[in-house]
Design a protein around this motif. Structure first.
Motif, PDB file in Angstrom:
ATOM      1  N   ASP A 155       0.893  -1.179   0.000  1.00 46.77           N
ATOM      2  CA  ASP A 155       0.000   0.000   0.000  1.00 46.77           C
ATOM      3  C   ASP A 155       0.915   1.208   0.000  1.00 46.77           C
ATOM      4  O   ASP A 155       1.717   1.399   0.934  1.00 46.77           O
ATOM      5  CB  ASP A 155      -0.901  -0.012   1.235  1.00 46.77           C
ATOM      6  CG  ASP A 155      -1.986   1.078   1.182  1.00 46.77           C
ATOM      7  OD1 ASP A 155      -1.729   2.116   0.555  1.00 46.77           O
ATOM      8  OD2 ASP A 155      -3.045   0.821   1.763  1.00 46.77           O
ATOM      9  N   LEU A 156       0.851   2.009  -1.039  1.00 42.76           N
ATOM     10  CA  LEU A 156       1.771   3.134  -1.174  1.00 42.76           C
ATOM     11  C   LEU A 156       1.564   4.180  -0.106  1.00 42.76           C
ATOM     12  O   LEU A 156       2.436   5.032   0.118  1.00 42.76           O
ATOM     13  CB  LEU A 156       1.607   3.765  -2.556  1.00 42.76           C
ATOM     14  CG  LEU A 156       2.042   2.872  -3.746  1.00 42.76           C
ATOM     15  CD1 LEU A 156       1.777   3.580  -5.069  1.00 42.76           C
ATOM     16  CD2 LEU A 156       3.495   2.492  -3.625  1.00 42.76           C
ATOM     17  N   ASP A 157       0.423   4.067   0.551  1.00 37.19           N
ATOM     18  CA  ASP A 157       0.188   5.039   1.623  1.00 37.19           C
ATOM     19  C   ASP A 157       0.817   4.580   2.942  1.00 37.19           C
ATOM     20  O   ASP A 157       0.701   5.264   3.955  1.00 37.19           O
ATOM     21  CB  ASP A 157      -1.331   5.236   1.858  1.00 37.19           C
ATOM     22  CG  ASP A 157      -2.001   5.874   0.641  1.00 37.19           C
ATOM     23  OD1 ASP A 157      -1.334   6.669  -0.023  1.00 37.19           O
ATOM     24  OD2 ASP A 157      -3.154   5.509   0.375  1.00 37.19           O
ATOM     25  N   VAL A 158       1.430   3.461   2.900  1.00 38.38           N
ATOM     26  CA  VAL A 158       2.021   2.888   4.102  1.00 38.38           C
ATOM     27  C   VAL A 158       0.996   2.821   5.222  1.00 38.38           C
ATOM     28  O   VAL A 158       1.229   3.185   6.363  1.00 38.38           O
ATOM     29  CB  VAL A 158       3.295   3.643   4.563  1.00 38.38           C
ATOM     30  CG1 VAL A 158       4.106   2.776   5.530  1.00 38.38           C
ATOM     31  CG2 VAL A 158       4.152   4.038   3.403  1.00 38.38           C
ATOM     32  N   ASP A 159      -0.208   2.417   4.831  1.00 34.61           N
ATOM     33  CA  ASP A 159      -1.260   2.241   5.817  1.00 34.61           C
ATOM     34  C   ASP A 159      -1.042   0.929   6.573  1.00 34.61           C
ATOM     35  O   ASP A 159      -0.358   0.020   6.107  1.00 34.61           O
ATOM     36  CB  ASP A 159      -2.638   2.217   5.145  1.00 34.61           C
ATOM     37  CG  ASP A 159      -2.998   3.589   4.577  1.00 34.61           C
ATOM     38  OD1 ASP A 159      -2.548   4.576   5.148  1.00 34.61           O
ATOM     39  OD2 ASP A 159      -3.714   3.596   3.550  1.00 34.61           O
ATOM     40  N   ALA A 160      -1.705   0.840   7.711  1.00 31.63           N
ATOM     41  CA  ALA A 160      -1.722  -0.438   8.412  1.00 31.63           C
ATOM     42  C   ALA A 160      -2.679  -1.380   7.682  1.00 31.63           C
ATOM     43  O   ALA A 160      -3.829  -1.018   7.424  1.00 31.63           O
ATOM     44  CB  ALA A 160      -2.149  -0.238   9.850  1.00 31.63           C
ATOM     45  N   LEU A 161      -2.201  -2.557   7.336  1.00 34.34           N
ATOM     46  CA  LEU A 161      -2.976  -3.505   6.535  1.00 34.34           C
ATOM     47  C   LEU A 161      -3.367  -4.717   7.378  1.00 34.34           C
ATOM     48  O   LEU A 161      -2.634  -5.164   8.255  1.00 34.34           O
ATOM     49  CB  LEU A 161      -2.161  -3.970   5.324  1.00 34.34           C
ATOM     50  CG  LEU A 161      -1.685  -2.849   4.378  1.00 34.34           C
ATOM     51  CD1 LEU A 161      -0.834  -3.442   3.264  1.00 34.34           C
ATOM     52  CD2 LEU A 161      -2.877  -2.104   3.784  1.00 34.34           C
ATOM     53  N   THR A 162      -4.555  -5.237   7.081  1.00 34.42           N
ATOM     54  CA  THR A 162      -5.056  -6.437   7.748  1.00 34.42           C
ATOM     55  C   THR A 162      -5.204  -7.543   6.710  1.00 34.42           C
ATOM     56  O   THR A 162      -5.856  -7.337   5.671  1.00 34.42           O
ATOM     57  CB  THR A 162      -6.403  -6.169   8.428  1.00 34.42           C
ATOM     58  OG1 THR A 162      -6.230  -5.124   9.393  1.00 34.42           O
ATOM     59  CG2 THR A 162      -6.904  -7.430   9.131  1.00 34.42           C
ATOM     60  N   VAL A 163      -4.594  -8.697   6.986  1.00 26.13           N
ATOM     61  CA  VAL A 163      -4.598  -9.817   6.031  1.00 26.13           C
ATOM     62  C   VAL A 163      -5.344 -10.992   6.659  1.00 26.13           C
ATOM     63  O   VAL A 163      -5.074 -11.368   7.801  1.00 26.13           O
ATOM     64  CB  VAL A 163      -3.177 -10.247   5.657  1.00 26.13           C
ATOM     65  CG1 VAL A 163      -3.219 -11.371   4.625  1.00 26.13           C
ATOM     66  CG2 VAL A 163      -2.386  -9.076   5.140  1.00 26.13           C
ATOM     67  N   THR A 164      -6.267 -11.575   5.910  1.00 27.56           N
ATOM     68  CA  THR A 164      -6.953 -12.800   6.337  1.00 27.56           C
ATOM     69  C   THR A 164      -6.944 -13.805   5.187  1.00 27.56           C
ATOM     70  O   THR A 164      -6.895 -13.423   4.015  1.00 27.56           O
ATOM     71  CB  THR A 164      -8.398 -12.512   6.743  1.00 27.56           C
ATOM     72  OG1 THR A 164      -9.084 -11.881   5.654  1.00 27.56           O
ATOM     73  CG2 THR A 164      -8.456 -11.608   7.962  1.00 27.56           C
ATOM     74  N   PHE A 165      -6.971 -15.128   5.546  1.00 23.78           N
ATOM     75  CA  PHE A 165      -6.975 -16.198   4.552  1.00 23.78           C
ATOM     76  C   PHE A 165      -8.171 -17.104   4.767  1.00 23.78           C
ATOM     77  O   PHE A 165      -8.601 -17.332   5.899  1.00 23.78           O
ATOM     78  CB  PHE A 165      -5.691 -17.047   4.667  1.00 23.78           C
ATOM     79  CG  PHE A 165      -4.446 -16.373   4.164  1.00 23.78           C
ATOM     80  CD1 PHE A 165      -4.021 -16.570   2.860  1.00 23.78           C
ATOM     81  CD2 PHE A 165      -3.716 -15.521   4.988  1.00 23.78           C
ATOM     82  CE1 PHE A 165      -2.870 -15.952   2.396  1.00 23.78           C
ATOM     83  CE2 PHE A 165      -2.570 -14.904   4.528  1.00 23.78           C
ATOM     84  CZ  PHE A 165      -2.135 -15.109   3.229  1.00 23.78           C
ATOM     85  N   THR A 166      -8.713 -17.595   3.661  1.00 21.41           N
ATOM     86  CA  THR A 166      -9.763 -18.613   3.718  1.00 21.41           C
ATOM     87  C   THR A 166      -9.340 -19.798   2.849  1.00 21.41           C
ATOM     88  O   THR A 166      -8.515 -19.658   1.948  1.00 21.41           O
ATOM     89  CB  THR A 166     -11.106 -18.063   3.217  1.00 21.41           C
ATOM     90  OG1 THR A 166     -10.951 -17.615   1.851  1.00 21.41           O
ATOM     91  CG2 THR A 166     -11.580 -16.914   4.086  1.00 21.41           C
ATOM     92  N   ILE A 167      -9.943 -20.971   3.149  1.00 20.24           N
ATOM     93  CA  ILE A 167      -9.618 -22.173   2.399  1.00 20.24           C
ATOM     94  C   ILE A 167     -10.902 -22.942   2.132  1.00 20.24           C
ATOM     95  O   ILE A 167     -11.899 -22.768   2.851  1.00 20.24           O
ATOM     96  CB  ILE A 167      -8.622 -23.057   3.182  1.00 20.24           C
ATOM     97  CG1 ILE A 167      -8.059 -24.183   2.280  1.00 20.24           C
ATOM     98  CG2 ILE A 167      -9.253 -23.658   4.432  1.00 20.24           C
ATOM     99  CD1 ILE A 167      -6.889 -24.924   2.916  1.00 20.24           C
ATOM    100  N   THR A 168     -10.880 -23.786   1.128  1.00 23.21           N
ATOM    101  CA  THR A 168     -12.062 -24.545   0.736  1.00 23.21           C
ATOM    102  C   THR A 168     -12.663 -25.249   1.939  1.00 23.21           C
ATOM    103  O   THR A 168     -11.978 -25.999   2.643  1.00 23.21           O
ATOM    104  CB  THR A 168     -11.706 -25.578  -0.345  1.00 23.21           C
ATOM    105  OG1 THR A 168     -11.097 -24.915  -1.444  1.00 23.21           O
ATOM    106  CG2 THR A 168     -12.941 -26.336  -0.784  1.00 23.21           C
ATOM    107  N   ASN A 169     -13.937 -24.997   2.141  1.00 24.11           N
ATOM    108  CA  ASN A 169     -14.698 -25.614   3.235  1.00 24.11           C
ATOM    109  C   ASN A 169     -14.094 -25.328   4.607  1.00 24.11           C
ATOM    110  O   ASN A 169     -14.399 -26.017   5.577  1.00 24.11           O
ATOM    111  CB  ASN A 169     -14.809 -27.125   3.046  1.00 24.11           C
ATOM    112  CG  ASN A 169     -15.621 -27.494   1.811  1.00 24.11           C
ATOM    113  OD1 ASN A 169     -16.487 -26.723   1.375  1.00 24.11           O
ATOM    114  ND2 ASN A 169     -15.340 -28.655   1.244  1.00 24.11           N
ATOM    115  N   GLY A 170     -13.209 -24.367   4.668  1.00 24.38           N
ATOM    116  CA  GLY A 170     -12.595 -24.033   5.953  1.00 24.38           C
ATOM    117  C   GLY A 170     -11.715 -25.140   6.513  1.00 24.38           C
ATOM    118  O   GLY A 170     -11.447 -25.179   7.716  1.00 24.38           O
ATOM    119  N   ASP A 171     -11.239 -26.048   5.628  1.00 23.28           N
ATOM    120  CA  ASP A 171     -10.471 -27.221   6.065  1.00 23.28           C
ATOM    121  C   ASP A 171      -8.976 -26.895   6.081  1.00 23.28           C
ATOM    122  O   ASP A 171      -8.277 -26.990   5.067  1.00 23.28           O
ATOM    123  CB  ASP A 171     -10.761 -28.386   5.115  1.00 23.28           C
ATOM    124  CG  ASP A 171     -10.070 -29.661   5.558  1.00 23.28           C
ATOM    125  OD1 ASP A 171      -9.454 -29.668   6.636  1.00 23.28           O
ATOM    126  OD2 ASP A 171     -10.148 -30.666   4.815  1.00 23.28           O
TER     127      ASP A 171
END
Length: 1095
Positions: free
Chosen positions: A707-723
């Motif tokens: 992010d060129l604004d050097v903002d604080a970023l939040t990352v989340t991941f998901t997976i098939t069927n939550g497995d």
């Protein structure tokens, strides 16, 4: 024939009696003058050679005391071998049996002259001190001046023994030419082998040992006590005949009648050349006053007994006044000397002495001394290494001898590798020894008296070698897969107790494709360096373990083996260490061209040589560059003062040449701009492919964004069927496998979609990728690891049960096909193996009785189509069967016995064996006779003991007569299933009572009669024999029946069937009675003729 036979026994008994009486060895030179004229014939000439062979076996040839020569004569003469040709019985017997036969006339006189002039010569082996004996053998008549030539032979000092064979002889001439009538022997060719050897040996002269039993007394008369002299310090030597020693032996005791007390030395003197005597030994005796005027007998202790020779003299020395009384005589001239004390071994002149005619009251008793020495500790086996240096002391042979014995002690060593100090008894090596050999030495002690061997012993040295031992293996080492340079992995050290140098080598490397990566270099005589060659090209994922099999040998044993294992360590991924977490934020005007942006640094525990690289720079044009990829210096390549964009993001990576780090990014924010988050990297084509069984916690990918604004970023991941069973996220953005092992066969799905969502609070970006799991081949696994198959020994193709074995294994790869392999070591050759199902059968005929294995320990492997395998143990058991019948050592046994033989007499030994390996197949269950006659009580005439193997007369056989014979069978049955049977045929021939000889022949009856060469004379002799036997039998029968009322038809002596006799009313009574004994129609030398072979 009876006179010849009687003479044979007389000669034999005379010889045996003489041998027991103490005859010792002597030197004799004997030449056999052998008739080979036409009257002899080739068959009888062969019998003559056999008689010569047996005769020399009884002569003292091996010791050198007797020498033998042989010549043959007919019209001409020839030397077969001279007296000095052979020094051993065995070599002489071989030469005798190789003599060829030449027919001609009979010229005995010429033969004796030829022998006298050409063979009794010193250069042909004749010895001056030996007795010369000429043995003349003939079966014919000669008119060749025999008596005149015999006189010349006798005049030359040669003793003639004449031997007449058969009945066509000039007996008066043969007696005349003999040394005297007792030196003439008349015999037959059939008896020649026995009579000649005994007769010749009885005529070989020999000296005598001192008598055993009652002893042999020499000396004076203990009753001669009338006078005694008063001289002091005198020595007496008795010279009269009754005091002279005439035998070889030892002093057992002294008897004397002392008249004074004091000390006395009882001596033995030995005459030397001229007028010198040597003191051989003495026994010291102190006479107490209580023992005077009475007979004193002194038993000499064993270790003080004096050895005497023929010709030795009795004497004594009295330090004080004389003690031995005497009676004056007119003929016993004794000698007295004033020598004083004399030590053993001293030589004295006896030319000056005082003479006295007297018999003294002193005598000694001698005994045979031929067996009093022995090697105390012989008969041992000593173990020695083959590195024993020359001069190594092996053993000390102790001989327990008498102090006064005069001995010659020798050691016989055929190898020549040992020496013996006969004084100390020490046996030592003289040269290097050979591993695996056993050296045997024999020791002999001889007395000077008759050169008699009185003691013998042996010593064996068994040479061995110790195999080398690898002392530094097994060993293990861990090495990084980054290793590229040559490296010493291990120092291989070896120990060997008997060798100083060993040879080692690399036998194999697992995997075999890596063989060229390793080498072995000698470091010393007993060590090697195991080296890793340069540039091995290790790859942890391809192969992470190497097993190196090494062998060492000393060249004398089978190699010894050891294993070295090398494990690779996976290369550690390098990491960039100085990337700012929040990037950079500054005014563009503060960064001019060529200003340093960053100098990258990295960490890596197994490397320090790095290469840095750009991975990303954007999303616009890139204002920085890598000035030096090895130092990591990055600079601006333009001034940021005119930069119109809000910022940029740059990503870097580092590699150690093996593994590249994950990319790390530095966002650069230029003040005055605001941007939403943006993804920088995702997997290629948005897909990741991994194999099942991938290591847990394995890094897969890093999802990057900025992010060129050097903002604080939040990352989340998901997976098939939550497995998330098999995957996890680390460090916010890194995708890893989880702690759960991925097994393709147990997955409910083989692909997973992972999506990343990043937000700066105002806007959100979403991107995703697929992870695909691939199936890999896996090895089959035995569920049961031990299997057993069995079979009875048998022919090739015999199946082992179960067929095939019920192998239990699993393979998670459902579509895999499988095959089997078998390894039984050296025993694999016995088996045939079906690789499709693992079934076993015999590859060749197997007989455990002939050495085939009964148990085999094998390894069976199951392979899948990818050649992955598992191993189980397979035990093969082969059962012994009853495939060998009992066996008698001969098929036919023929015994000649007298009808008057005593019950209980062992006729012969009949050996019964069974070649089967195990019980009960090799156990004899039953032994019985068939067709053997029985007496009136139903008892067999013969018995057999299977334990002692003795075939014995069980009942009185006096009802049988000369010429009758019996035939029956001895049978045996083993305990196997089914039981097997053996049969031996036994023939009993009844001979005259004057001959009791049991003959066992291995020849099948009748084989002699099958010889075409014997047909004519057998026919003539047989027909004549039948007529003579018939006539003689009739006369004997009439005389016997008239005298005793004996009926040949009545209670006959023989019933050749063991079945009970039956009486048939329709048959006359005489025919129901037992038949009279059969008569053997013909009998040859050690053979029986019957059936179609009878003549």
């Amino acid at each position: 024939m009876k006179p010849a036979l009687s003479l044979f026994f007389v000669v034999l008994f005379q010889f045996l009696d003489q041998a027991q009486g103490g005859c010792g060895p002597s030197q004799s030179d004997i030449i056999f003058v052998t008739d080979e004229s036409g009257s002899v014939g080739s068959y009888n000439f062969q019998l003559t050679l056999e008689a010569l062979r047996d005769s020399v076996a009884l002569l003292d040839i091996d010791s050198g005391n007797v020498r033998v020569g042989v010549m043959c004569f007919q019209s001409s003469q020839r030397t077969i071998f001279h007296l000095n040709a052979y020094s051993s019985v065995s070599s002489m017997q071989t030469a005798i049996m190789n003599i060829d036969y030449r027919a001609g006339g009979t010229r005995i006189g010429s033969a004796m002259r030829f022998t006298r002039e050409n063979m009794f010569l010193s250069n042909k082996g004749d010895r001056a001190g030996a007795t010369n004996i000429m043995v003349v053998l003939t079966d014919g008549v000669s008119n060749d001046n025999e008596r005149a030539e015999a006189a010349l032979v006798k005049a030359a000092g040669i003793v003639i023994i004449s031997v007449g064979i058969g009945n066509n002889l000039d007996v008066p001439m043969l007696i005349d030419i003999a040394h005297d009538p007792s030196h003439y022997l008349q015999t037959e060719y059939s008896q020649l082998a026995v009579t000649l050897s005994a007769f010749v040996q009885s005529k070989v002269p020999c000296p005598w040992y001192c008598d055993t039993g009652g002893g042999f007394e020499r000396g004076g008369d203990l009753s001669k006590t009338s006078s005694i002299n008063s001289n002091s310090g005198v020595t007496y030597i008795l010279e009269d005949t009754s005091s002279s020693i005439t035998c070889c032996g030892a002093v057992e005791s002294w008897s004397l009648y002392p008249k004074r007390s004091g000390s006395i030395y009882l001596q033995i003197w030995r005459p030397l050349s001229g007028s010198s005597y040597k003191l051989v030994g003495y026994n010291y005796l102190c006479i107490h006053s209580g023992n005077i005027n009475r007979i004193v007998k002194y038993i000499v202790p064993d270790n003080e007994r004096i050895t005497v020779n023929d010709g030795d003299k009795i004497g004594w020395y009295s330090p004080g006044q004389e003690m031995i009384p005497y009676t004056s005589t007119g003929s016993n001239n004794q000698r007295r000397f004033s020598w004083g004390t004399t030590t053993v071994g001293t030589t004295k002149s006896v030319s000056s002495y005082s003479s006295i005619n007297a018999q003294f009251a002193l005598k000694l008793n001698l005994e045979n001394d031929t067996s009093d020495l022995w090697f105390v500790n012989s008969g041992r086996t000593i173990h020695l290494y083959d590195n024993a240096a020359p001069g190594t002391q092996v053993y000390t042979v102790v001989n327990g001898q008498r102090t006064q014995d005069i001995l010659t002690r020798t050691m016989s060593d055929p190898s020549g590798k040992f020496t013996w100090n006969s004084n100390s008894g020490v046996v030592s090596t003289t040269s290097s020894l050979v591993n695996g050999q056993t050296y045997t030495m024999t020791f002999t002690a001889k007395k000077t008296c008759l050169n008699t061997t009185i003691s013998g012993g042996s010593l064996s040295v068994k040479v061995s070698n110790t195999p080398p031992r690898i002392t530094s293996l097994p060993a293990v080492m861990t090495l990084s897969e980054n290793q590229e340079s040559s490296k010493t992995l291990h120092v291989l050290t070896v120990a060997d107790d008997t060798d100083t140098t060993v040879t080692c080598s690399i036998v194999s490397v697992d995997p075999s494709s890596a063989t060229s990566l390793f080498s072995l270099n000698r470091a010393s005589s007993m060590s090697y360096n195991l080296l890793l060659n340069s540039n091995p090209g290790f790859d942890y994922d391809t192969n992470k373990k190497y097993e190196i099999k090494l062998s060492c040998t000393d060249g004398k044993h089978s190699p010894v083996y050891g294993y070295f294992k090398l494990f690779l360590q996976r290369n550690v991924r390098p990491e960039l260490s100085n990337i700012p977490v929040n990037g950079y934020s500054y005014s563009a005007s503060s960064r001019s061209n060529m200003t340093d942006f960053i100098t990258l640094t990295a960490t890596d525990p197994d490397n320090s040589d790095f290469t840095y690289a750009f991975e990303y720079c954007g999303p616009y044009s890139c204002p920085v560059w890598m000035l030096d990829d090895s130092s990591g210096l990055v600079e601006y390549n333009q001034s940021m003062g005119g930069w119109w964009k809000g910022g940029f993001n740059v990503g870097f990576s580092v590699t150690d040449g093996k593994t590249k780090s994950k990319t790390k990014y530095i966002p650069v924010h230029l003040t005055g701009y605001r941007y939403g988050p943006s993804y920088i990297s995702l997997p290629t084509q948005h897909n990741i492919y991994i194999n099942e069984k991938i290591p847990t916690n394995q890094y897969l990918f890093t999802v990057t964004f900025y992010d060129l604004d050097v903002d604080a970023l939040t990352v989340t991941f998901t997976i098939t069927n939550g497995d998330w069973t098999y995957f996890t996220i680390k460090d916010t953005t890194d995708v890893y496998t989880s702690n759960t092992q991925i097994d393709y066969e147990s997955l409910s799905r083989t692909s997973y979609y992972i999506q990343a969502r990043v937000s700066d609070g105002s806007s959100t970006a979403r991107r995703g990728f697929w992870v695909y799991i691939r199936d890999i081949n896996e090895a089959p696994t035995f569920q049961t690891t031990v299997y057993t198959v069995t079979a009875n020994e048998g022919l090739a193709g015999t199946q082992l049960t179960p067929y095939p074995p019920a192998y239990v294994f699993t393979d998670v790869d459902a579509t895999d096909s499988h095959f089997f392999a078998l390894d039984c070591g050296a025993n694999t050759r016995y088996l045939s193996f079906d690789t499709s199902n693992g079934a076993l059968s015999f590859g060749r005929a197997i007989d455990v009785d002939n050495g085939a294995p009964r148990m085999m320990s094998c390894k069976v492997k199951v392979y899948d189509k990818g050649y992955l395998s598992d191993t189980a143990d397979l035990y093969v058991t082969i059962y012994d069967t009853n495939d060998n019948a009992p066996r008698f050592d001969q098929q036919y046994y023929t015994y000649s016995i007298s009808p008057g033989i005593t019950p209980g007499t062992v006729v012969g030994l009949i050996t019964l064996t069974d070649a089967d390996l195990t019980a009960p197949h090799n156990s004899i269950g039953r032994v019985w006779f068939e067709n053997q006659p029985t007496d009136s009580n139903g008892q067999n005439y013969f018995s057999y003991d299977n334990v002692t193997k003795e075939f014995t007369v069980a009942q009185n056989l006096s009802q049988y007569f000369f010429g009758s014979y019996l035939e029956f069978q001895l049978k045996a049955l083993d305990l196997g299933s089914p039981p097997l049977e053996a049969t031996a045929n036994i023939v009993i021939l009844f001979e005259p009572t004057t001959t009791t000889i049991a003959v066992t022949t291995t020849e099948k009856p009748g084989s002699f009669g099958n010889d075409a060469k014997n047909t004519l004379w057998m026919t003539a002799v047989g027909m004549g024999g039948v007529a003579m036997l018939a006539t003689g039998g009739y006369v004997a029968f009439k005389a016997f029946s008239g005298a005793s009322g004996f009926s040949p038809i009545g209670n006959g002596p023989i019933n050749v069937s063991s079945a009970p006799q039956t009486s048939d009313p329709a048959v006359p009574e005489d025919q129901n009675r037992q038949k009279k004994p059969k008569k053997a129609k013909s009998k040859g030398r050690d053979k029986v003729f019957k059936d179609s072979n009878m003549v």
